[in-house]
Design a protein around this motif. Sequence first.
Motif: not given
Length: 122
Positions: A78-83
């Motif tokens: 999810f963090y990678c998707i957000k970034k």
Amino acid sequence: MNTKVGKNHLRNLLNILIIIYILFIMFFSVIGSIPEYQSAINGEDIKNVCDVLRVFVSDDFRGISAIVTQVAIVPVVFYCIKKKFKIKSINVMLILFYSIWIWNFIIKYRNCLGFYVYTTSS
């Protein structure tokens, strides 16, 4: 102190912590995929992991370990998707994690007869 510089330091610290977290999950994935009696492989009577699963009766927790590691990696995804997958070091670590996970839980056991199917005899 410039707030932009402070934010960059915090962002870099967060990225380092995420990489350490991924390494921890990879370690747990490797440990969780090893059958209890894998050390019994001697090349004569017991030739591979499938023979270990066939010969020894033990509590097999690979399925639970596979699920737990997948659930544990979700916040990183999810963090990678957000970034928008812009942080290359974390992207590389995710690719490495999924490669290790696929090897440990799927490829290593692909030739075993009861891959994840457990049968009981009456």
